[in-house]
Design a protein around this motif. Structure first.
Motif, PDB file in Angstrom:
ATOM      1  N   ALA A   1       0.832  -1.208   0.000  1.00  0.00           N
ATOM      2  CA  ALA A   1       0.000   0.000   0.000  1.00  0.00           C
ATOM      3  C   ALA A   1       0.865   1.255   0.000  1.00  0.00           C
ATOM      4  N   ALA A   2       1.879   1.289   0.854  1.00  0.00           N
ATOM      5  CA  ALA A   2       2.741   2.469   0.926  1.00  0.00           C
ATOM      6  C   ALA A   2       3.503   2.681  -0.382  1.00  0.00           C
ATOM      7  N   SER A   3       4.001   1.599  -0.960  1.00  0.00           N
ATOM      8  CA  SER A   3       4.731   1.700  -2.222  1.00  0.00           C
ATOM      9  C   SER A   3       3.839   2.277  -3.328  1.00  0.00           C
ATOM     10  N   ILE A   4       2.631   1.766  -3.450  1.00  0.00           N
ATOM     11  CA  ILE A   4       1.707   2.249  -4.479  1.00  0.00           C
ATOM     12  C   ILE A   4       1.383   3.726  -4.265  1.00  0.00           C
ATOM     13  N   LEU A   5       1.119   4.112  -3.018  1.00  0.00           N
ATOM     14  CA  LEU A   5       0.729   5.492  -2.737  1.00  0.00           C
ATOM     15  C   LEU A   5       1.858   6.474  -3.040  1.00  0.00           C
ATOM     16  N   HIS A   6       3.081   6.105  -2.732  1.00  0.00           N
ATOM     17  CA  HIS A   6       4.207   6.989  -3.052  1.00  0.00           C
ATOM     18  C   HIS A   6       4.295   7.222  -4.562  1.00  0.00           C
ATOM     19  N   HIS A   7       4.072   6.180  -5.351  1.00  0.00           N
ATOM     20  CA  HIS A   7       4.083   6.355  -6.810  1.00  0.00           C
ATOM     21  C   HIS A   7       2.893   7.196  -7.269  1.00  0.00           C
ATOM     22  N   ALA A   8       1.731   6.954  -6.684  1.00  0.00           N
ATOM     23  CA  ALA A   8       0.534   7.702  -7.092  1.00  0.00           C
ATOM     24  C   ALA A   8       0.704   9.193  -6.851  1.00  0.00           C
ATOM     25  N   LEU A   9       1.343   9.559  -5.759  1.00  0.00           N
ATOM     26  CA  LEU A   9       1.500  10.970  -5.415  1.00  0.00           C
ATOM     27  C   LEU A   9       2.425  11.711  -6.369  1.00  0.00           C
ATOM     28  N   THR A  10       3.245  10.989  -7.127  1.00  0.00           N
ATOM     29  CA  THR A  10       4.177  11.667  -8.032  1.00  0.00           C
ATOM     30  C   THR A  10       3.470  12.357  -9.194  1.00  0.00           C
ATOM     31  N   ARG A  11       2.234  11.902  -9.550  1.00  0.00           N
ATOM     32  CA  ARG A  11       1.573  12.471 -10.721  1.00  0.00           C
ATOM     33  C   ARG A  11       0.173  13.007 -10.427  1.00  0.00           C
ATOM     34  N   ALA A  12      -0.211  13.013  -9.167  1.00  0.00           N
ATOM     35  CA  ALA A  12      -1.511  13.582  -8.809  1.00  0.00           C
ATOM     36  C   ALA A  12      -1.352  15.087  -8.632  1.00  0.00           C
ATOM     37  N   HIS A  13      -2.277  15.859  -9.215  1.00  0.00           N
ATOM     38  CA  HIS A  13      -2.172  17.315  -9.168  1.00  0.00           C
ATOM     39  C   HIS A  13      -3.330  17.978  -8.439  1.00  0.00           C
ATOM     40  N   ASN A  14      -4.541  17.510  -8.629  1.00  0.00           N
ATOM     41  CA  ASN A  14      -5.686  18.140  -8.010  1.00  0.00           C
ATOM     42  C   ASN A  14      -5.573  18.066  -6.486  1.00  0.00           C
ATOM     43  N   PRO A  15      -5.812  19.170  -5.782  1.00  0.00           N
ATOM     44  CA  PRO A  15      -5.667  19.148  -4.314  1.00  0.00           C
ATOM     45  C   PRO A  15      -6.562  18.124  -3.627  1.00  0.00           C
ATOM     46  N   ALA A  16      -7.789  17.936  -4.120  1.00  0.00           N
ATOM     47  CA  ALA A  16      -8.671  16.945  -3.490  1.00  0.00           C
ATOM     48  C   ALA A  16      -8.117  15.540  -3.668  1.00  0.00           C
ATOM     49  N   ALA A  17      -7.554  15.273  -4.840  1.00  0.00           N
ATOM     50  CA  ALA A  17      -6.948  13.960  -5.090  1.00  0.00           C
ATOM     51  C   ALA A  17      -5.744  13.742  -4.171  1.00  0.00           C
ATOM     52  N   ARG A  18      -4.901  14.766  -4.052  1.00  0.00           N
ATOM     53  CA  ARG A  18      -3.723  14.642  -3.197  1.00  0.00           C
ATOM     54  C   ARG A  18      -4.114  14.510  -1.725  1.00  0.00           C
ATOM     55  N   CYS A  19      -5.197  15.182  -1.328  1.00  0.00           N
ATOM     56  CA  CYS A  19      -5.683  15.040   0.045  1.00  0.00           C
ATOM     57  C   CYS A  19      -6.036  13.591   0.340  1.00  0.00           C
ATOM     58  N   LEU A  20      -6.810  12.969  -0.555  1.00  0.00           N
ATOM     59  CA  LEU A  20      -7.233  11.588  -0.327  1.00  0.00           C
ATOM     60  C   LEU A  20      -6.033  10.646  -0.277  1.00  0.00           C
ATOM     61  N   LEU A  21      -5.071  10.843  -1.174  1.00  0.00           N
ATOM     62  CA  LEU A  21      -3.897   9.977  -1.205  1.00  0.00           C
ATOM     63  C   LEU A  21      -3.053  10.154   0.064  1.00  0.00           C
ATOM     64  N   GLN A  22      -2.907  11.380   0.527  1.00  0.00           N
ATOM     65  CA  GLN A  22      -2.126  11.609   1.757  1.00  0.00           C
ATOM     66  C   GLN A  22      -2.824  11.015   2.974  1.00  0.00           C
ATOM     67  N   LEU A  23      -4.161  11.086   3.018  1.00  0.00           N
ATOM     68  CA  LEU A  23      -4.885  10.454   4.122  1.00  0.00           C
ATOM     69  C   LEU A  23      -4.647   8.948   4.131  1.00  0.00           C
ATOM     70  N   ARG A  24      -4.709   8.352   2.952  1.00  0.00           N
ATOM     71  CA  ARG A  24      -4.498   6.906   2.881  1.00  0.00           C
ATOM     72  C   ARG A  24      -3.055   6.547   3.237  1.00  0.00           C
ATOM     73  N   LEU A  25      -2.110   7.414   2.859  1.00  0.00           N
ATOM     74  CA  LEU A  25      -0.717   7.156   3.226  1.00  0.00           C
ATOM     75  C   LEU A  25      -0.546   7.233   4.736  1.00  0.00           C
ATOM     76  N   ALA A  26      -1.168   8.221   5.364  1.00  0.00           N
ATOM     77  CA  ALA A  26      -1.071   8.340   6.823  1.00  0.00           C
ATOM     78  C   ALA A  26      -1.649   7.107   7.511  1.00  0.00           C
ATOM     79  N   ARG A  27      -2.815   6.666   7.049  1.00  0.00           N
ATOM     80  CA  ARG A  27      -3.437   5.469   7.627  1.00  0.00           C
ATOM     81  C   ARG A  27      -2.545   4.250   7.446  1.00  0.00           C
ATOM     82  N   THR A  28      -1.944   4.130   6.267  1.00  0.00           N
ATOM     83  CA  THR A  28      -1.098   2.972   5.969  1.00  0.00           C
ATOM     84  C   THR A  28       0.138   2.950   6.852  1.00  0.00           C
TER      85      THR A  28
END
Length: 421
Positions: free
Chosen positions: A247-274
């Motif tokens: 999960a952490a590996s996937i999220l780190h890759h996902a964050l490299t190309r996410a631009h919309n703030p709402a999208a980045r918010c959701l990904l960072q929340l999931r990274l924190a939980r993970t």
């Protein structure tokens, strides 16, 4: 496996049944070039390939055959339709023995993070596709996805039929580049919705393949935010299955190309939980950084949000922050945030409410307050059964052993009786 080796395997499968097969290299070559083997030969082929007999449907040749060894179609200029086909085949529930490994998912995420956009496939020589029909598919898909939570439990087959239709259009239709872009975008959105239906029903292999198919189509459409969201969903599933490293590996890759703030918010929340769920207190600082980033991105997010993360709100920030702090041992603050988040949640998000209620019950149990914990768990269980959400039911079931020491507390016997019913 060479053609000779496969022919030998087919002959051996027949011999084990006291029969004889005339399959040779030439016969294998014919099958590879379009000649359909009979049902008996397909049975022998499955055995020679080490596949279980219950996946065979002779009339579905060659589509019951696995396309890959690890279950993941590699990204490529023409990979979107094969990925959709893989998901649709898995939906037939004959291939759940094939699981997608964490290593394969991490590799796919890494490839996506650096893979350049490719030109959309050119129009084919098939039947022309009209804009009105594509608009109809878009409108009805949106209507199905926007139904009240309680009604969505009845839409799975309709959504899969829509996805199958879009797959046929992409493979065999003739369309303009603009319509092709809309079809890939629709395929990505449908795949994501179908994946969540499957995930909620515990059909994890189908969910994985549907999210992967969505990723291919988002990539074909050049929608990096959508692609990041689909990877975020795969990471959520991995974390749910206690594979926090993937999960952490996937999220780190996902964050490299996410631009919309709402999208980045959701990904960072999931990274924190993970990171918090790993139970490693040394990662506390990384968890808090992710939560702070999520809060900043939510503050920056305006009305211009992708549809798949338009729902991200203060309620999600509060509850996910609380759950991360709960895993870090900050029980009091975690309980406050989880309770506040559940209060802020809009009435339309019943499934999420069911999940949040189980989190609240867990936080009460951590505070050694079984009565309100039982009340929250009971509400969650009744809600989950009403809306048809087995995943929420499972969350409550997982909490039940923690109620055993409190069998004399108010509400606990009733909860245990309800769960057993």
């Amino acid at each position: 496996m060479t053609q000779d080796a496969l022919a030998t395997g087919v002959q051996a499968a027949a011999h084990r049944r006291g029969l004889r097969s005339g399959t040779d290299k030439a016969r294998i070559r014919k099958w590879e070039r379009g000649v359909e083997p009979n049902g008996e030969s397909q049975l022998y082929l499955a055995e020679a390939l080490g596949l279980p007999a219950d996946i065979i449907r002779p009339q579905d040749w060659p589509h019951w055959l696995p396309l890959t060894t690890d279950g993941v179609i590699p990204l490529g200029p023409n990979s979107s339709a094969p990925a959709l086909r893989e998901a649709l085949r898995t939906a037939m529930e004959r291939r759940t023995f094939l699981t997608v490994s964490g290593a394969a998912l991490s590799a796919l995420a890494a490839d996506w993070a650096v893979s350049p956009a490719t030109a959309l496939a050119q129009a084919r020589d098939g039947k022309p596709i009209g804009e009105d029909f594509v608009a109809f598919l878009e409108t009805t898909t949106q209507q199905l996805a926007s139904l009240a939570t309680e009604q969505r439990q009845h839409t799975a087959k309709l959504l899969e039929a829509h996805l199958s239709t879009v797959t046929e259009l992409l493979e065999h239709g003739r369309y303009t580049p603009a319509l092709g872009l809309r079809l890939h975008t629709l395929a990505a959105s449908l795949s994501q919705t179908v994946a969540w239906h499957s995930f909620d029903q515990g059909r994890h292999t189908h969910a994985s393949q549907s999210w992967i198919a969505g990723l291919h189509n988002a990539h074909a459409a050049g929608d990096h935010d959508m692609g990041a969201g689909l990877l975020g969903d795969l990471a959520y599933q991995a974390a749910w299955r206690h594979d926090q490293a993937t999960a952490a590996s996937i999220l780190h890759h996902a964050l490299t190309r996410a631009h919309n703030p709402a999208a980045r918010c959701l990904l960072q929340l999931r990274l924190a939980r993970t990171l918090a769920a790993r139970g490693d207190r040394s990662e506390r600082r990384a968890v808090l950084r992710a939560l702070a980033a999520a809060e900043k991105h939510l503050n920056d997010a305006g009305a211009d949000r992708p549809a798949w993360c338009a729902w991200v709100s203060e309620a999600d920030l509060a509850v996910d922050s609380g759950q991360a702090l709960l895993d870090l041992g900050d029980t009091g603050r975690a309980h406050q945030l989880i309770t506040e988040g559940e209060r802020l949640l809009p009435a339309a998000r019943d499934k999420t409410r069911g999940v949040f209620l189980t989190y609240r019950a867990a936080s009460y149990l951590d505070l050694k307050e079984p009565e309100p914990a039982a009340a929250a768990a009971t509400r969650s269980l009744l809600l989950a059964r009403r809306i048809g959400a087995p995943r929420c039911v499972q969350l409550v079931d997982d909490l039940l052993p923690r109620f055993q020491p409190y069998q004399d507390a108010q509400g606990v016997p009733e909860l245990l009786q309800l769960a057993a019913a």
